[in-house]
Design a protein around this motif. Structure first.
Motif, PDB file in Angstrom:
ATOM      1  N   ILE A 116       3.388  16.129  -4.039  1.00  0.00           N
ATOM      2  CA  ILE A 116       2.937  14.872  -3.682  1.00  0.00           C
ATOM      3  C   ILE A 116       3.856  13.643  -4.102  1.00  0.00           C
ATOM      4  O   ILE A 116       3.994  12.795  -3.421  1.00  0.00           O
ATOM      5  CB  ILE A 116       1.541  14.826  -4.609  1.00  0.00           C
ATOM      6  CG1 ILE A 116       0.670  15.974  -3.833  1.00  0.00           C
ATOM      7  CG2 ILE A 116       0.959  13.553  -4.716  1.00  0.00           C
ATOM      8  CD1 ILE A 116      -0.656  15.956  -4.814  1.00  0.00           C
ATOM      9  N   HIS A 117       4.499  13.918  -5.490  1.00  0.00           N
ATOM     10  CA  HIS A 117       5.464  12.903  -5.944  1.00  0.00           C
ATOM     11  C   HIS A 117       6.519  12.719  -4.965  1.00  0.00           C
ATOM     12  O   HIS A 117       6.950  11.552  -4.391  1.00  0.00           O
ATOM     13  CB  HIS A 117       5.936  13.100  -7.383  1.00  0.00           C
ATOM     14  CG  HIS A 117       4.749  12.847  -8.198  1.00  0.00           C
ATOM     15  ND1 HIS A 117       4.186  11.809  -8.678  1.00  0.00           N
ATOM     16  CD2 HIS A 117       4.076  13.890  -9.126  1.00  0.00           C
ATOM     17  CE1 HIS A 117       2.978  11.784  -9.351  1.00  0.00           C
ATOM     18  NE2 HIS A 117       3.187  13.118  -9.841  1.00  0.00           N
ATOM     19  N   GLN A 118       7.013  13.738  -4.446  1.00  0.00           N
ATOM     20  CA  GLN A 118       8.217  13.957  -3.658  1.00  0.00           C
ATOM     21  C   GLN A 118       7.844  13.197  -2.339  1.00  0.00           C
ATOM     22  O   GLN A 118       8.728  12.225  -1.774  1.00  0.00           O
ATOM     23  CB  GLN A 118       8.678  15.134  -3.178  1.00  0.00           C
ATOM     24  CG  GLN A 118       9.918  14.999  -2.409  1.00  0.00           C
ATOM     25  CD  GLN A 118      10.429  16.714  -2.117  1.00  0.00           C
ATOM     26  OE1 GLN A 118       9.799  17.535  -2.250  1.00  0.00           O
ATOM     27  NE2 GLN A 118      11.300  16.688  -1.176  1.00  0.00           N
ATOM     28  N   GLN A 119       6.757  13.393  -1.651  1.00  0.00           N
ATOM     29  CA  GLN A 119       6.175  12.766  -0.399  1.00  0.00           C
ATOM     30  C   GLN A 119       6.153  11.120  -0.730  1.00  0.00           C
ATOM     31  O   GLN A 119       6.301  10.351   0.190  1.00  0.00           O
ATOM     32  CB  GLN A 119       5.090  13.499   0.298  1.00  0.00           C
ATOM     33  CG  GLN A 119       5.242  14.966   0.653  1.00  0.00           C
ATOM     34  CD  GLN A 119       3.695  15.457   0.928  1.00  0.00           C
ATOM     35  OE1 GLN A 119       2.805  14.886   0.607  1.00  0.00           O
ATOM     36  NE2 GLN A 119       3.975  16.455   1.704  1.00  0.00           N
ATOM     37  N   ALA A 120       5.463  10.712  -1.912  1.00  0.00           N
ATOM     38  CA  ALA A 120       5.300   9.410  -2.362  1.00  0.00           C
ATOM     39  C   ALA A 120       6.829   8.592  -2.272  1.00  0.00           C
ATOM     40  O   ALA A 120       6.761   7.700  -2.037  1.00  0.00           O
ATOM     41  CB  ALA A 120       4.499   9.190  -3.411  1.00  0.00           C
ATOM     42  N   LEU A 121       7.642   9.359  -2.677  1.00  0.00           N
ATOM     43  CA  LEU A 121       8.973   8.574  -3.065  1.00  0.00           C
ATOM     44  C   LEU A 121       9.648   8.593  -1.831  1.00  0.00           C
ATOM     45  O   LEU A 121      10.376   7.607  -1.303  1.00  0.00           O
ATOM     46  CB  LEU A 121       9.804   9.652  -3.895  1.00  0.00           C
ATOM     47  CG  LEU A 121       9.622   9.517  -5.405  1.00  0.00           C
ATOM     48  CD1 LEU A 121      10.475  10.464  -6.187  1.00  0.00           C
ATOM     49  CD2 LEU A 121       9.811   8.057  -5.897  1.00  0.00           C
ATOM     50  N   GLU A 122       9.578   9.741  -0.826  1.00  0.00           N
ATOM     51  CA  GLU A 122      10.065   9.526   0.601  1.00  0.00           C
ATOM     52  C   GLU A 122       9.283   8.354   1.309  1.00  0.00           C
ATOM     53  O   GLU A 122       9.989   7.740   1.955  1.00  0.00           O
ATOM     54  CB  GLU A 122       9.865  10.930   1.389  1.00  0.00           C
ATOM     55  CG  GLU A 122      10.837  11.835   0.754  1.00  0.00           C
ATOM     56  CD  GLU A 122      10.549  13.439   1.429  1.00  0.00           C
ATOM     57  OE1 GLU A 122       9.505  13.501   2.028  1.00  0.00           O
ATOM     58  OE2 GLU A 122      11.204  14.285   1.053  1.00  0.00           O
ATOM     59  N   HIS A 123       7.989   8.175   1.184  1.00  0.00           N
ATOM     60  CA  HIS A 123       7.321   7.162   1.903  1.00  0.00           C
ATOM     61  C   HIS A 123       7.935   5.761   1.455  1.00  0.00           C
ATOM     62  O   HIS A 123       7.876   5.056   2.322  1.00  0.00           O
ATOM     63  CB  HIS A 123       5.966   7.520   1.681  1.00  0.00           C
ATOM     64  CG  HIS A 123       5.067   6.269   2.373  1.00  0.00           C
ATOM     65  ND1 HIS A 123       4.586   5.194   2.063  1.00  0.00           N
ATOM     66  CD2 HIS A 123       4.707   6.400   3.667  1.00  0.00           C
ATOM     67  CE1 HIS A 123       4.095   4.446   2.685  1.00  0.00           C
ATOM     68  NE2 HIS A 123       4.037   5.044   3.874  1.00  0.00           N
ATOM     69  N   ASP A 124       8.076   5.710  -0.069  1.00  0.00           N
ATOM     70  CA  ASP A 124       8.516   4.367  -0.462  1.00  0.00           C
ATOM     71  C   ASP A 124       9.851   4.178  -0.019  1.00  0.00           C
ATOM     72  O   ASP A 124      10.259   2.870   0.380  1.00  0.00           O
ATOM     73  CB  ASP A 124       8.480   4.676  -1.971  1.00  0.00           C
ATOM     74  CG  ASP A 124       7.032   4.382  -2.601  1.00  0.00           C
ATOM     75  OD1 ASP A 124       6.191   4.024  -1.857  1.00  0.00           O
ATOM     76  OD2 ASP A 124       6.953   4.544  -3.899  1.00  0.00           O
ATOM     77  N   PHE A 125      10.654   5.351   0.065  1.00  0.00           N
ATOM     78  CA  PHE A 125      12.237   5.093   0.646  1.00  0.00           C
ATOM     79  C   PHE A 125      11.977   4.452   2.167  1.00  0.00           C
ATOM     80  O   PHE A 125      12.921   3.495   2.528  1.00  0.00           O
ATOM     81  CB  PHE A 125      12.998   6.213   0.401  1.00  0.00           C
ATOM     82  CG  PHE A 125      14.321   6.302   0.634  1.00  0.00           C
ATOM     83  CD1 PHE A 125      15.209   5.380  -0.081  1.00  0.00           C
ATOM     84  CD2 PHE A 125      14.926   7.027   1.908  1.00  0.00           C
ATOM     85  CE1 PHE A 125      16.506   5.250   0.005  1.00  0.00           C
ATOM     86  CE2 PHE A 125      16.161   6.609   1.953  1.00  0.00           C
ATOM     87  CZ  PHE A 125      17.135   6.075   1.326  1.00  0.00           C
ATOM     88  N   GLU A 126      11.393   5.262   2.844  1.00  0.00           N
ATOM     89  CA  GLU A 126      11.164   4.732   4.087  1.00  0.00           C
ATOM     90  C   GLU A 126      10.857   3.170   4.393  1.00  0.00           C
ATOM     91  O   GLU A 126      11.187   2.527   5.148  1.00  0.00           O
ATOM     92  CB  GLU A 126      10.187   5.456   5.094  1.00  0.00           C
ATOM     93  CG  GLU A 126      10.932   7.266   5.146  1.00  0.00           C
ATOM     94  CD  GLU A 126       9.874   7.994   5.860  1.00  0.00           C
ATOM     95  OE1 GLU A 126       8.664   7.652   6.342  1.00  0.00           O
ATOM     96  OE2 GLU A 126      10.057   9.296   5.690  1.00  0.00           O
ATOM     97  N   GLU A 127       9.738   2.673   3.603  1.00  0.00           N
ATOM     98  CA  GLU A 127       9.333   1.751   3.642  1.00  0.00           C
ATOM     99  C   GLU A 127      10.418   0.551   3.205  1.00  0.00           C
ATOM    100  O   GLU A 127      10.656  -0.640   3.568  1.00  0.00           O
ATOM    101  CB  GLU A 127       8.287   1.292   2.704  1.00  0.00           C
ATOM    102  CG  GLU A 127       6.873   1.772   3.046  1.00  0.00           C
ATOM    103  CD  GLU A 127       5.639   1.679   2.355  1.00  0.00           C
ATOM    104  OE1 GLU A 127       5.920   1.020   1.309  1.00  0.00           O
ATOM    105  OE2 GLU A 127       4.460   2.061   2.656  1.00  0.00           O
ATOM    106  N   ILE A 128      11.335   0.922   2.179  1.00  0.00           N
ATOM    107  CA  ILE A 128      12.348   0.274   1.742  1.00  0.00           C
ATOM    108  C   ILE A 128      13.267  -0.169   2.947  1.00  0.00           C
ATOM    109  O   ILE A 128      14.031  -1.125   3.057  1.00  0.00           O
ATOM    110  CB  ILE A 128      12.958   0.626   0.460  1.00  0.00           C
ATOM    111  CG1 ILE A 128      12.063   0.711  -0.853  1.00  0.00           C
ATOM    112  CG2 ILE A 128      14.346  -0.010   0.249  1.00  0.00           C
ATOM    113  CD1 ILE A 128      12.361   1.127  -1.993  1.00  0.00           C
TER     114      ILE A 128
END
Length: 122
Positions: A13-25
């Protein structure tokens, strides 16, 4: 105590959240780069137009020795030429002010969204 499966699930879950945040950036960075390119292009276009219109013309003549030389145009100062330069200068200044305000508004908007405590993505 958490089991190994629960820890793996939380890690996923944390990995997916980080990937999502990175894509938004990345997406936001692309938008910012496009806006900066538009502002820079507008400034460059304004500069080039003003430079092309106010540039002095060069006269080329051939002498008896068939060599080319450049001669400056006579320095005549007319009211129309002076007014035209003043209008072009004012237009360039207005274009720069407009670009500055757009960049300032964008940065202010960006800062407001960073400080928004109700934003659920924070």
């Amino acid at each position: 105590m958490k089991t190994k499966e629960e820890l793996k699930r939380q890690s996923k879950i944390h990995q997916q959240a980080l990937e999502h945040d990175f894509e938004e950036i990345i997406v936001e960075g692309k938008r910012t780069a496009k806006k900066a390119a538009l502002v820079a292009g507008g400034i460059l276009l304004t500069y080039l137009v003003v430079r092309a219109i106010t540039r002095k013309k060069v006269v080329v003549r051939e002498s008896a020795g068939s060599q080319n030389f450049y001669e400056n145009p006579p320095q005549k100062s007319g009211v129309v030429g002076t007014m035209g330069k003043m209008i072009l200068t004012e237009a360039a200044i207005l274009g720069m002010k407009f670009a500055k305000e757009k960049v300032k508004d964008y940065i202010d908007n960006l800062m407001e969204t960073d400080d928004d405590p109700e934003d659920p993505t924070k």
